[in-house]
Design a protein around this motif. Structure first.
Motif, PDB file in Angstrom:
ATOM      1  N   PHE A 123      -9.525  18.065   2.198  1.00  0.00           N
ATOM      2  CA  PHE A 123      -8.779  16.930   2.564  1.00  0.00           C
ATOM      3  C   PHE A 123      -8.890  16.133   1.219  1.00  0.00           C
ATOM      4  CE2 PHE A 123      -9.509  12.330   3.163  1.00  0.00           C
ATOM      5  CZ  PHE A 123      -8.485  11.965   4.038  1.00  0.00           C
ATOM      6  N   TYR A 124      -7.526  15.631   0.870  1.00  0.00           N
ATOM      7  CA  TYR A 124      -7.120  14.622  -0.262  1.00  0.00           C
ATOM      8  C   TYR A 124      -6.559  13.691   0.040  1.00  0.00           C
ATOM      9  CZ  TYR A 124      -5.124  13.045  -4.539  1.00  0.00           C
ATOM     10  OH  TYR A 124      -4.650  12.317  -5.482  1.00  0.00           O
ATOM     11  N   TYR A 125      -6.922  12.335  -0.351  1.00  0.00           N
ATOM     12  CA  TYR A 125      -6.624  10.983  -0.108  1.00  0.00           C
ATOM     13  C   TYR A 125      -6.228  10.391  -1.328  1.00  0.00           C
ATOM     14  CZ  TYR A 125      -6.345   6.337   2.297  1.00  0.00           C
ATOM     15  OH  TYR A 125      -6.004   5.146   2.544  1.00  0.00           O
ATOM     16  N   TYR A 126      -5.179   9.786  -1.447  1.00  0.00           N
ATOM     17  CA  TYR A 126      -4.711   8.930  -2.411  1.00  0.00           C
ATOM     18  C   TYR A 126      -4.229   7.417  -1.920  1.00  0.00           C
ATOM     19  CZ  TYR A 126      -1.969   6.599  -5.998  1.00  0.00           C
ATOM     20  OH  TYR A 126      -0.985   5.679  -6.870  1.00  0.00           O
ATOM     21  N   LYS A 127      -4.636   6.426  -2.660  1.00  0.00           N
ATOM     22  CA  LYS A 127      -4.052   5.289  -2.097  1.00  0.00           C
ATOM     23  C   LYS A 127      -4.068   4.357  -3.324  1.00  0.00           C
ATOM     24  CE  LYS A 127      -5.139   1.233   0.996  1.00  0.00           C
ATOM     25  NZ  LYS A 127      -5.941   0.606   2.049  1.00  0.00           N
ATOM     26  N   ARG A 128      -2.876   3.600  -3.390  1.00  0.00           N
ATOM     27  CA  ARG A 128      -2.514   2.599  -4.466  1.00  0.00           C
ATOM     28  C   ARG A 128      -2.267   1.311  -3.577  1.00  0.00           C
ATOM     29  NH1 ARG A 128       0.286   1.693 -10.105  1.00  0.00           N
ATOM     30  NH2 ARG A 128       0.810  -0.369  -9.951  1.00  0.00           N
ATOM     31  N   ARG A 129      -2.885   0.229  -3.981  1.00  0.00           N
ATOM     32  CA  ARG A 129      -2.626  -1.047  -3.490  1.00  0.00           C
ATOM     33  C   ARG A 129      -2.362  -2.198  -4.555  1.00  0.00           C
ATOM     34  NH1 ARG A 129      -6.016  -4.140   1.054  1.00  0.00           N
ATOM     35  NH2 ARG A 129      -4.849  -2.792   2.311  1.00  0.00           N
ATOM     36  N   ASP A 171       0.761  -1.216   0.083  1.00  0.00           N
ATOM     37  CA  ASP A 171      -0.019  -0.018   0.000  1.00  0.00           C
ATOM     38  C   ASP A 171       0.944   1.370  -0.084  1.00  0.00           C
ATOM     39  OD1 ASP A 171      -1.971  -1.678   0.155  1.00  0.00           O
ATOM     40  OD2 ASP A 171      -2.794  -1.126   2.035  1.00  0.00           O
ATOM     41  N   GLU A 172       0.589   2.345  -0.790  1.00  0.00           N
ATOM     42  CA  GLU A 172       1.118   3.466  -0.932  1.00  0.00           C
ATOM     43  C   GLU A 172       0.190   4.561  -0.521  1.00  0.00           C
ATOM     44  OE1 GLU A 172       3.073   5.821  -4.731  1.00  0.00           O
ATOM     45  OE2 GLU A 172       4.372   3.924  -3.954  1.00  0.00           O
ATOM     46  N   ALA A 173       0.262   5.665   0.289  1.00  0.00           N
ATOM     47  CA  ALA A 173      -0.800   6.162   0.772  1.00  0.00           C
ATOM     48  C   ALA A 173      -0.501   7.744   0.690  1.00  0.00           C
ATOM     49  CB  ALA A 173      -1.632   5.994   1.707  1.00  0.00           C
ATOM     50  N   PHE A 174      -1.093   8.897   0.135  1.00  0.00           N
ATOM     51  CA  PHE A 174      -0.761  10.085   0.484  1.00  0.00           C
ATOM     52  C   PHE A 174      -2.079  10.672   0.992  1.00  0.00           C
ATOM     53  CE2 PHE A 174      -0.750  14.544  -1.128  1.00  0.00           C
ATOM     54  CZ  PHE A 174       0.274  15.052  -0.741  1.00  0.00           C
ATOM     55  N   VAL A 175      -1.881  11.480   2.186  1.00  0.00           N
ATOM     56  CA  VAL A 175      -2.812  12.092   2.621  1.00  0.00           C
ATOM     57  C   VAL A 175      -2.452  13.809   2.910  1.00  0.00           C
ATOM     58  CG1 VAL A 175      -4.561  12.387   4.703  1.00  0.00           C
ATOM     59  CG2 VAL A 175      -3.544  10.172   3.975  1.00  0.00           C
TER      60      VAL A 175
END
Length: 759
Positions: free
Chosen positions: A373-379, A349-353
């Motif tokens: 709010f901004y949230y990005y996630k790649r699994r 998992d790679e996440a940016f908040v």
């Protein structure tokens, strides 16, 4: 215990009536009374509303824990939080699987493929995951505070907080004073399993009033208590974990601070603690060909900027994290243990908040919060399905490069973008209204990657056919995109009929992100007549209606919180498993209603003695369901949710002087939890057929106790016992058929000592 707590609820209702302050104790001077009142004026300040407020003035249900309270009660992880929080249950089948349920908002204790209904945050980073993903047992040491918010928190905390949120707030560096602490815990389980926990902290001012560094580290080596008769290992579920964090605090001006944090946690159990109660008589055995391993590795980087503009405080928090997981599990039980079938899944998992908010600070009738709010996630997930080389050789199943009969890789990308705000108007010091809204857009999409292969291994093995296998290379594919957009709301009214009582009424909504099924549209190769996997599930929605009372009486010697709620849950996201090949999928069903009462009472009848009692009563069931939804999910009208009707605990602490500079203390905590269903009753795709994995948990009680002393201001020694009466009730029941070991118990009786030194 139910009747004791029922009586306590009645007592709270009586106490809540307006009453004069307790008369002064006979013979007590005014000065003495004022001093004791000051000693008891323990105002708990929380930031659940994104501003500092007395927890007794917040129009929502919050249980807060200071680090001192966590240490005194021996709470080092999520189990202790659930023990002390009314209306909350921790579903923990084994290490690194932590799913909180709150207020009956749960269809089972696992929720594979689904976003958890309770969000868990470390500072601003959401670390809660989907139910079939590992979630680290975060170590609760040197934290500023832990806040357990119950009820939907969609306006301020977003899509992951359908039923509530847990906030672990780390302690910032002290710019002025050197500080250091060491906490060591040694425990012995069942007489031969040794548990070691080491925690340390050092705080170093680098530039007076400007710059400081705080470093925290921990190491845990905990021998297990479960025997795996398949692998031949005693104490198979031994756990080793370590990690820490470094925080650099810089305050270039009195109005500005910049906080840099790096956090790392590694948790590596050697096997699962799930057991099969039909093996032996002691409920401590499991059987797999190889160990089941659920491990996690988290790295997180955060920079937080705070600036005081005078009229408002501005906060910007930026977080980047990497979370690697191992999900290695024996699936043999799916086919009676006769066909080797296992999954080695590796996830990355790679996440940016990014969150920014502005919180008003003016002394006026208006209080407000606005933010974005901004949230990005790649699994990325590698799925490796494993047979056994000896089995392949025995049946002449050739054509595979090794013992893995299927290898594939997928990745999933999700985004969340939202703007939020809350506005409070104070008509007077005793009456105020609050309204809040969050408008967000969410999307999630899955991608199958080229490479790897599939084979007809399962179909041929089930048919008893030998010979070469057909191997098919995988091709890349792009799944459908799930998209949701819309608002969440919160409205509340707060009234203080007198300074020591707050009454409130709150309406709040919550939601979860949509779900895409990795194998949407896929028919079964084992049984073509079985159901076809649906493409996914849309967001479900929750409305919470709550009224509550918070108060303190008798010069702060007695405090009580009570809340009643009614929850309407619609378009429920549910997890099911196709019978023929146990492929998991997510879908939606109609709706459910949950209603209940929660209460917390704390009393100090005499100096040195504290008594606490908390509990919840809940009734939650499916009340809207079509025949099609019932068939695909296994649910029926009137089916109860996976949550106890009653749970409660009692805590008693007594402290006394044991000599010069020595304060002794004794603590006892007793808890009862009703048993509850582990899933919907029927087999998905087979209406009216009860699922063979339908197995409610058992009622259980547990008692923890400790005895210790503070020697001066620096050293504390404590002896303790956990699960004093060695309760081995089944507190978790897995809803899926693939596992031979599907149940979990409390850790057996553990006796130990904690040593704490602070410079």
């Amino acid at each position: 215990m139910k009747y004791v707590l029922c009586a306590s609820v009645s007592a709270v209702a009586l106490i809540a009536l307006p009453c004069p302050a307790l008369a002064q104790t006979s013979g007590e001077t005014a000065a003495e009374e004022n001093q004791q009142s000051s000693d008891r004026d323990d105002v708990i300040v929380v930031t659940a509303t994104r501003r500092e407020m007395n927890v007794q003035d917040i129009p929502l249900s919050v249980t807060a824990f200071s680090q001192e309270e966590l240490t005194t009660k021996g709470i080092v992880g999520y189990e202790g939080l659930a023990l002390e929080t009314p209306g909350a249950v921790l579903n923990k089948p084994t290490a690194n699987f932590n799913t909180f349920s709150v207020r009956g908002v749960a269809t089972n204790g696992y929720g594979a493929n689904l976003q958890n209904t309770v969000a868990v945050y470390i500072d601003e980073l959401p670390i809660s995951a989907n139910g079939n993903s590992t979630q680290l047992d975060s170590t609760l040491f040197d934290v500023e505070r832990v806040e357990f918010l119950r009820g939907p928190q969609g306006t301020l905390f977003g899509s992951g907080s359908l039923a509530g949120a847990v906030r672990i707030l780390t302690r910032s560096p002290d710019l002025d004073e050197f500080d250091a602490e060491l906490l060591v815990d040694f425990g012995l389980t069942e007489g031969d399993s040794f548990r070691q926990r080491y925690n340390g902290m050092v705080n170093i001012p680098l530039v007076e009033d400007r710059l400081a560094l705080r470093v925290v580290g921990f190491y845990r080596n905990e021998e297990g208590w479960v025997e795996n008769i398949g692998t031949g290992e005693d104490n198979a579920n031994t756990l080793e974990s370590f990690g820490g964090r470094a925080i650099l605090q810089w305050e270039p001006t009195p109005d500005t601070s910049v906080r840099f944090m790096y956090l790392h946690e590694t948790s590596e159990p050697e096997d699962s603690q799930l057991i099969n109660p039909n093996l032996g008589t002691d409920r401590d055995q499991r059987r797999t060909r190889r160990p089941d391993i659920f491990a996690g590795y988290l790295d997180s980087y955060n920079i937080t900027l705070d600036h005081d503009f005078g009229f408002a405080n501005f906060t910007s928090s930026t977080t980047f994290s990497n979370y690697d997981q191992s999900f290695i599990i024996d699936l043999d039980a799916t086919f009676g243990g006769f066909i080797p079938f296992a999954l080695d899944a590796l996830a990355y998992d790679e996440a940016f908040v990014q969150e920014m908010r502005l919180v008003s600070q003016t002394d006026s009738r208006w209080d407000w919060v606005v933010g974005a709010f901004y949230y990005y996630k790649r699994r990325d997930v590698d799925y490796n399905y494993r047979s056994d080389q000896a089995f392949l050789d025995a049946f002449g199943m050739t054509g595979l490069p090794d013992e893995y009969y299927s290898r594939s890789s997928s990745h999933f990308v999700s985004h969340e973008l939202a703007a939020f705000g809350e506005l409070t108007y104070r008509f007077s010091d005793n009456f105020w209204l609050t309204g809040g809204m969050r408008y967000g857009s969410l999307d999630v999409q899955g991608f199958a990657e080229e490479g790897g292969y599939t084979s007809n291994y399962l179909a041929r093995a089930l048919a008893g056919l030998s010979g070469p296998l057909t191997v098919t290379p995988n091709v890349a594919a792009e799944g459908d995109e799930g998209v949701e957009e819309g608002p969440s709301f919160k409205f509340s009214a707060s009234y203080k009929p007198m300074d020591n009582i707050t009454l409130y009424a709150t309406y709040a909504t919550g939601f979860r992100t949509p779900v895409v099924n990795a194998r949407g549209g896929l028919p079964s190769t084992v049984d073509p007549s079985d159901i076809v996997i649906p493409y996914g599930a849309v967001s479900d929605e929750l409305e919470n209606f709550e009224i509550g009372l918070k108060g303190n009486w008798f010069n702060n010697r007695l405090s009580a919180n009570i809340a009643a709620y009614l929850i309407d849950w619609s378009d429920i996201q549910v997890q099911a498993n196709r019978v023929s090949d146990q492929v998991q999928f997510a879908t939606n069903i109609g709706g459910a209603t949950s209603q209940g009462i929660e209460f917390e009472v704390n009393a100090m009848p005499t100096d040195g003695l504290n008594i606490g009692i908390n509990g919840s009563f809940n009734s939650a069931e499916v009340d809207e369901l079509t025949a099609t939804q019932a068939a695909i999910s296994g649910a029926v009208l009137g089916a109860p949710m996976a949550f106890p009707e009653f749970q409660g605990s009692i805590y008693v602490n007594y402290a006394w002087s044991a000599g010069p500079n020595t304060l002794a203390f004794a603590n006892v905590n007793a808890r009862h939890v009703d048993g509850f269903v582990n899933q919907f009753p029927n087999v998905p795709g087979r209406p009216g057929v009860q699922s063979p994995t339908y197995a409610p948990t058992e009622d259980y009680q547990t008692v923890n106790a400790s005895l210790g002393a503070h020697f001066g201001e620096n050293f504390t020694a404590t002896v303790y016992v956990e699960n004093a009466f060695d309760n081995d009730s089944l507190i978790y029941s897995h809803p899926e058929a693939f596992a031979d070991a599907r149940f979990s118990t409390l850790r057996p009786r553990t006796i130990g000592v904690r040593l704490n030194y602070r410079h």
